[in-house]
Design a protein around this motif. Structure first.
Motif, PDB file in Angstrom:
ATOM      1  N   ARG A  98       0.830  -1.206   0.000  1.00  0.00           N
ATOM      2  CA  ARG A  98       0.000   0.000   0.000  1.00  0.00           C
ATOM      3  C   ARG A  98       0.866   1.258   0.000  1.00  0.00           C
ATOM      4  O   ARG A  98       0.509   2.266  -0.614  1.00  0.00           O
ATOM      5  CB  ARG A  98      -0.928   0.009   1.214  1.00  0.00           C
ATOM      6  N   VAL A  99       1.969   1.191   0.715  1.00  0.00           N
ATOM      7  CA  VAL A  99       2.887   2.332   0.742  1.00  0.00           C
ATOM      8  C   VAL A  99       3.415   2.610  -0.665  1.00  0.00           C
ATOM      9  O   VAL A  99       3.450   3.756  -1.114  1.00  0.00           O
ATOM     10  CB  VAL A  99       4.064   2.062   1.703  1.00  0.00           C
ATOM     11  N   LYS A 100       3.806   1.551  -1.364  1.00  0.00           N
ATOM     12  CA  LYS A 100       4.303   1.705  -2.738  1.00  0.00           C
ATOM     13  C   LYS A 100       3.231   2.288  -3.645  1.00  0.00           C
ATOM     14  O   LYS A 100       3.490   3.214  -4.418  1.00  0.00           O
ATOM     15  CB  LYS A 100       4.769   0.354  -3.274  1.00  0.00           C
ATOM     16  N   ILE A 101       2.031   1.733  -3.565  1.00  0.00           N
ATOM     17  CA  ILE A 101       0.937   2.204  -4.415  1.00  0.00           C
ATOM     18  C   ILE A 101       0.634   3.673  -4.141  1.00  0.00           C
ATOM     19  O   ILE A 101       0.414   4.465  -5.070  1.00  0.00           O
ATOM     20  CB  ILE A 101      -0.317   1.331  -4.199  1.00  0.00           C
ATOM     21  N   ALA A 102       0.633   4.051  -2.859  1.00  0.00           N
ATOM     22  CA  ALA A 102       0.330   5.438  -2.485  1.00  0.00           C
ATOM     23  C   ALA A 102       1.386   6.392  -3.029  1.00  0.00           C
ATOM     24  O   ALA A 102       1.058   7.447  -3.597  1.00  0.00           O
ATOM     25  CB  ALA A 102       0.222   5.559  -0.971  1.00  0.00           C
ATOM     26  N   TYR A 103       2.646   6.039  -2.851  1.00  0.00           N
ATOM     27  CA  TYR A 103       3.723   6.936  -3.305  1.00  0.00           C
ATOM     28  C   TYR A 103       3.732   7.074  -4.821  1.00  0.00           C
ATOM     29  O   TYR A 103       3.743   8.193  -5.349  1.00  0.00           O
ATOM     30  CB  TYR A 103       5.080   6.415  -2.819  1.00  0.00           C
ATOM     31  N   TYR A 104       3.724   5.951  -5.518  1.00  0.00           N
ATOM     32  CA  TYR A 104       3.763   6.012  -6.979  1.00  0.00           C
ATOM     33  C   TYR A 104       2.514   6.678  -7.547  1.00  0.00           C
ATOM     34  O   TYR A 104       2.581   7.407  -8.543  1.00  0.00           O
ATOM     35  CB  TYR A 104       3.933   4.611  -7.568  1.00  0.00           C
ATOM     36  N   GLY A 105       1.376   6.448  -6.919  1.00  0.00           N
ATOM     37  CA  GLY A 105       0.147   7.099  -7.355  1.00  0.00           C
ATOM     38  C   GLY A 105       0.203   8.601  -7.160  1.00  0.00           C
ATOM     39  O   GLY A 105      -0.237   9.375  -8.025  1.00  0.00           O
ATOM     40  N   ALA A 106       0.766   9.035  -6.022  1.00  0.00           N
ATOM     41  CA  ALA A 106       0.900  10.465  -5.745  1.00  0.00           C
ATOM     42  C   ALA A 106       1.838  11.133  -6.749  1.00  0.00           C
ATOM     43  O   ALA A 106       1.577  12.249  -7.219  1.00  0.00           O
ATOM     44  CB  ALA A 106       1.404  10.682  -4.320  1.00  0.00           C
ATOM     45  N   VAL A 107       2.923  10.451  -7.084  1.00  0.00           N
ATOM     46  CA  VAL A 107       3.878  10.995  -8.054  1.00  0.00           C
ATOM     47  C   VAL A 107       3.231  11.148  -9.433  1.00  0.00           C
ATOM     48  O   VAL A 107       3.375  12.189 -10.091  1.00  0.00           O
ATOM     49  CB  VAL A 107       5.126  10.091  -8.145  1.00  0.00           C
ATOM     50  N   LYS A 108       2.505  10.127  -9.867  1.00  0.00           N
ATOM     51  CA  LYS A 108       1.834  10.200 -11.173  1.00  0.00           C
ATOM     52  C   LYS A 108       0.812  11.328 -11.207  1.00  0.00           C
ATOM     53  O   LYS A 108       0.736  12.094 -12.178  1.00  0.00           O
ATOM     54  CB  LYS A 108       1.155   8.864 -11.481  1.00  0.00           C
ATOM     55  N   PHE A 109       0.037  11.440 -10.139  1.00  0.00           N
ATOM     56  CA  PHE A 109      -0.951  12.519 -10.082  1.00  0.00           C
ATOM     57  C   PHE A 109      -0.271  13.881 -10.136  1.00  0.00           C
ATOM     58  O   PHE A 109      -0.720  14.785 -10.863  1.00  0.00           O
ATOM     59  CB  PHE A 109      -1.779  12.410  -8.804  1.00  0.00           C
ATOM     60  N   ALA A 110       0.809  14.035  -9.379  1.00  0.00           N
ATOM     61  CA  ALA A 110       1.506  15.326  -9.316  1.00  0.00           C
ATOM     62  C   ALA A 110       2.030  15.728 -10.688  1.00  0.00           C
ATOM     63  O   ALA A 110       1.912  16.891 -11.089  1.00  0.00           O
ATOM     64  CB  ALA A 110       2.650  15.256  -8.305  1.00  0.00           C
ATOM     65  N   LEU A 111       2.599  14.785 -11.409  1.00  0.00           N
ATOM     66  CA  LEU A 111       3.152  15.107 -12.723  1.00  0.00           C
ATOM     67  C   LEU A 111       2.060  15.525 -13.708  1.00  0.00           C
ATOM     68  O   LEU A 111       2.223  16.499 -14.454  1.00  0.00           O
ATOM     69  CB  LEU A 111       3.923  13.896 -13.269  1.00  0.00           C
ATOM     70  N   VAL A 112       0.949  14.794 -13.694  1.00  0.00           N
ATOM     71  CA  VAL A 112      -0.153  15.127 -14.610  1.00  0.00           C
ATOM     72  C   VAL A 112      -0.788  16.455 -14.218  1.00  0.00           C
ATOM     73  O   VAL A 112      -1.049  17.317 -15.069  1.00  0.00           O
ATOM     74  CB  VAL A 112      -1.204  13.995 -14.621  1.00  0.00           C
ATOM     75  N   TRP A 113      -1.043  16.632 -12.918  1.00  0.00           N
ATOM     76  CA  TRP A 113      -1.700  17.849 -12.438  1.00  0.00           C
ATOM     77  C   TRP A 113      -0.854  19.084 -12.732  1.00  0.00           C
ATOM     78  O   TRP A 113      -1.362  20.103 -13.220  1.00  0.00           O
ATOM     79  CB  TRP A 113      -1.979  17.725 -10.943  1.00  0.00           C
ATOM     80  N   GLN A 114       0.441  19.001 -12.434  1.00  0.00           N
ATOM     81  CA  GLN A 114       1.291  20.171 -12.632  1.00  0.00           C
ATOM     82  C   GLN A 114       1.536  20.444 -14.118  1.00  0.00           C
ATOM     83  O   GLN A 114       1.757  21.601 -14.496  1.00  0.00           O
ATOM     84  CB  GLN A 114       2.625  19.987 -11.903  1.00  0.00           C
ATOM     85  N   LEU A 115       1.465  19.423 -14.955  1.00  0.00           N
ATOM     86  CA  LEU A 115       1.538  19.668 -16.393  1.00  0.00           C
ATOM     87  C   LEU A 115       0.315  20.456 -16.854  1.00  0.00           C
ATOM     88  O   LEU A 115       0.429  21.380 -17.678  1.00  0.00           O
ATOM     89  CB  LEU A 115       1.624  18.340 -17.150  1.00  0.00           C
ATOM     90  N   LEU A 116      -0.838  20.107 -16.301  1.00  0.00           N
ATOM     91  CA  LEU A 116      -2.064  20.847 -16.610  1.00  0.00           C
ATOM     92  C   LEU A 116      -1.949  22.300 -16.157  1.00  0.00           C
ATOM     93  O   LEU A 116      -2.327  23.230 -16.892  1.00  0.00           O
ATOM     94  CB  LEU A 116      -3.262  20.171 -15.941  1.00  0.00           C
ATOM     95  N   ILE A 117      -1.405  22.509 -14.972  1.00  0.00           N
ATOM     96  CA  ILE A 117      -1.208  23.870 -14.460  1.00  0.00           C
ATOM     97  C   ILE A 117      -0.266  24.648 -15.371  1.00  0.00           C
ATOM     98  O   ILE A 117      -0.498  25.833 -15.672  1.00  0.00           O
ATOM     99  CB  ILE A 117      -0.662  23.827 -13.020  1.00  0.00           C
ATOM    100  N   PHE A 118       0.796  23.999 -15.827  1.00  0.00           N
ATOM    101  CA  PHE A 118       1.742  24.649 -16.728  1.00  0.00           C
ATOM    102  C   PHE A 118       1.051  25.103 -18.013  1.00  0.00           C
ATOM    103  O   PHE A 118       1.256  26.236 -18.473  1.00  0.00           O
ATOM    104  CB  PHE A 118       2.890  23.699 -17.056  1.00  0.00           C
ATOM    105  N   VAL A 119       0.237  24.232 -18.586  1.00  0.00           N
ATOM    106  CA  VAL A 119      -0.464  24.573 -19.821  1.00  0.00           C
ATOM    107  C   VAL A 119      -1.398  25.759 -19.595  1.00  0.00           C
ATOM    108  O   VAL A 119      -1.465  26.690 -20.409  1.00  0.00           O
ATOM    109  CB  VAL A 119      -1.245  23.359 -20.357  1.00  0.00           C
ATOM    110  N   LEU A 120      -2.116  25.745 -18.471  1.00  0.00           N
ATOM    111  CA  LEU A 120      -3.038  26.849 -18.171  1.00  0.00           C
ATOM    112  C   LEU A 120      -2.290  28.170 -17.988  1.00  0.00           C
ATOM    113  O   LEU A 120      -2.728  29.220 -18.493  1.00  0.00           O
ATOM    114  CB  LEU A 120      -3.846  26.521 -16.913  1.00  0.00           C
ATOM    115  N   LEU A 121      -1.170  28.125 -17.284  1.00  0.00           N
ATOM    116  CA  LEU A 121      -0.375  29.340 -17.093  1.00  0.00           C
ATOM    117  C   LEU A 121       0.199  29.832 -18.411  1.00  0.00           C
ATOM    118  O   LEU A 121       0.236  31.044 -18.679  1.00  0.00           O
ATOM    119  CB  LEU A 121       0.752  29.074 -16.092  1.00  0.00           C
TER     120      LEU A 121
END
Length: 234
Positions: A98-121
């Motif tokens: 669960r620790v692995k899934i949580a960390y890797y999931g958080a990293v994937k979300f962060a990369l996608v989310w911040q890419l979206l923020i970059f495009v909007l900016l």
């Protein structure tokens, strides 16, 4: 009521040795985390001094950029606050997967989310610049900042997600190492060199490169810790 009816409060005589032991365990994680937080404004001072060489307008643009950075990373910062309790809980329960899934999931979300923020900016940089200033001397570096620096926000999110995960895994010195490497091995040297050789825009590009390098190191450290099955914690 909490004491008499529900027995949720336990009144016992303080044990000095037990208190000191608990404080030591808290400080083992808390002190490196505090030192890591101290390093950020110190590094920020160096970076501001570098930008100041380009004039007060560049400093003003850099200051606005820093505020936009805080807002842009808000969601991932919140995630970095909620991830450690989840990691620690499952670590204590022996649920390493669960620790692995949580960390890797958080990293994937962060990369996608911040890419979206970059495009909007990027798409709205003209309107954003107009909100903060009507001076061309400030608009140019601020627009330059919006075109470049937010591209590295995803990597920056990976860095503090990795650091918070390592703290939750009882590896505070490794988390501190990530901050020191990011700021004093990559960020300041690359920014200084780029600024000296090629100017302000190159310095902004160096921010992205530094975050990418530091995020790679941070991700590697957490992945190695997780691959070992956290055996060193037991």
């Amino acid at each position: 009521v909490l004491y008499k009816k529900y027995q949720l409060i336990v009144l016992i005589k303080p044990d000095l040795l037990r208190i000191i032991s608990n404080w030591r365990r808290v400080m083992k994680i808390g002190l490196p985390a505090a030192l890591s937080n101290i390093m950020t404004p110190i590094a920020g001072g160096f970076l501001t001094a570098m930008v100041a060489a380009h004039g007060p307008e560049a400093v003003a643009a850099f200051g606005v950029g820093n505020r936009l950075e805080s807002l842009s990373l808000l969601v991932c910062l919140a995630l970095s606050m909620t991830l450690p309790p989840f990691v620690s809980q499952n670590l204590g329960a022996g649920q390493f997967e669960r620790v692995k899934i949580a960390y890797y999931g958080a990293v994937k979300f962060a990369l996608v989310w911040q890419l979206l923020i970059f495009v909007l900016l990027l798409l709205n940089r003209g309107s954003i610049v107009d909100i903060f200033t009507d001076t061309d001397a400030v608009k140019v570096p601020l627009s330059m900042w919006l075109m470049v620096v937010p591209l590295g926000f995803g990597m920056q999110a990976v860095i503090f997600l990795s650091a918070s995960t390592l703290n939750a895994l009882h590896q505070p010195l490794r988390a501190l190492r990530i901050s020191l490497i990011r700021l004093f091995v990559f960020f300041i040297p690359l920014a200084w060199g780029a600024n000296m050789l090629l100017g302000l825009q190159a310095m902004f590009i160096a921010f992205v490169v530094a975050n990418t390098c530091a995020a790679s190191v941070a991700f590697y450290l957490v992945r190695q810790q997780l691959k070992r099955g956290l055996d060193s914690l037991h």
